[in-house]
Design a protein around this motif. Structure first.
Motif: not given
Length: 99
Positions: A65-79
């Motif tokens: 789980l990355h910060e981008n998922w927590i703040i709701g800004e999912r992107d390809e790099e966080s996958e």
């Protein structure tokens, strides 16, 4: 390149499901943690509570789980399975076992 997109199509939904579950669990655990912390005055209980929450956070982030998922800004790099990582994985498998 087409093979990696197919690979990503198969792997990505399971990863997104896992990360969504971790994010939801993190949110629920945070709420329970704060509610219990506010209502507790015993130092030992507070120490145990904080320690347990730290362990939970460590486990959650180790699971991807990355910060981008927590703040709701999912992107390809966080996958986990980006196109580049899928190409690397596929090429590693092919060079290891041969074509």
């Amino acid at each position: 390149m087409m093979k990696t997109q197919v690979f990503r199509q198969f792997e990505s939904p399971a990863e997104i499901s896992k990360l969504t579950f971790l994010n939801t669990s993190l949110h629920e655990t945070r709420i329970k943690f704060l509610e219990t912390l506010v209502n507790t005055k015993d130092e030992d209980t507070i120490y145990d509570l904080v320690s347990g929450y730290e362990t939970f956070l460590r486990h959650t982030f180790e699971q991807g789980l990355h910060e981008n998922w927590i703040i709701g800004e999912r992107d390809e790099e966080s996958e986990k399975w980006t196109t580049l990582k899928a190409v690397f994985f596929s090429s590693t498998v092919l060079t290891t076992i041969g074509m």
